[in-house]
Design a protein around this motif. Sequence first.
Motif: not given
Length: 79
Positions: A8-9, A69, A72
Amino acid sequence: MQTHVFEHRGYEIVVQPEQNAYGAWQAKVSVRHADGTVAEFRPDTVQPEWLAQEEAVRDGIEWGMRFVDHKLEESHDPT
């Protein structure tokens, strides 16, 4: 127990479901950046208990994604 790995990312989320002494499922979660450094382990004290292994895995994935999330967003916050 089977270990589940998700990307994820740019982070790798590793979820390992475990059944406790009462038969409830919990997820051990670690999040690591693509460079291999461990970013976070989910503290054992805040884990919910689930009736099914799949629920624990889903919760672990969701927790890991929210953590990434948030991390970030913090790094891009100009304040």
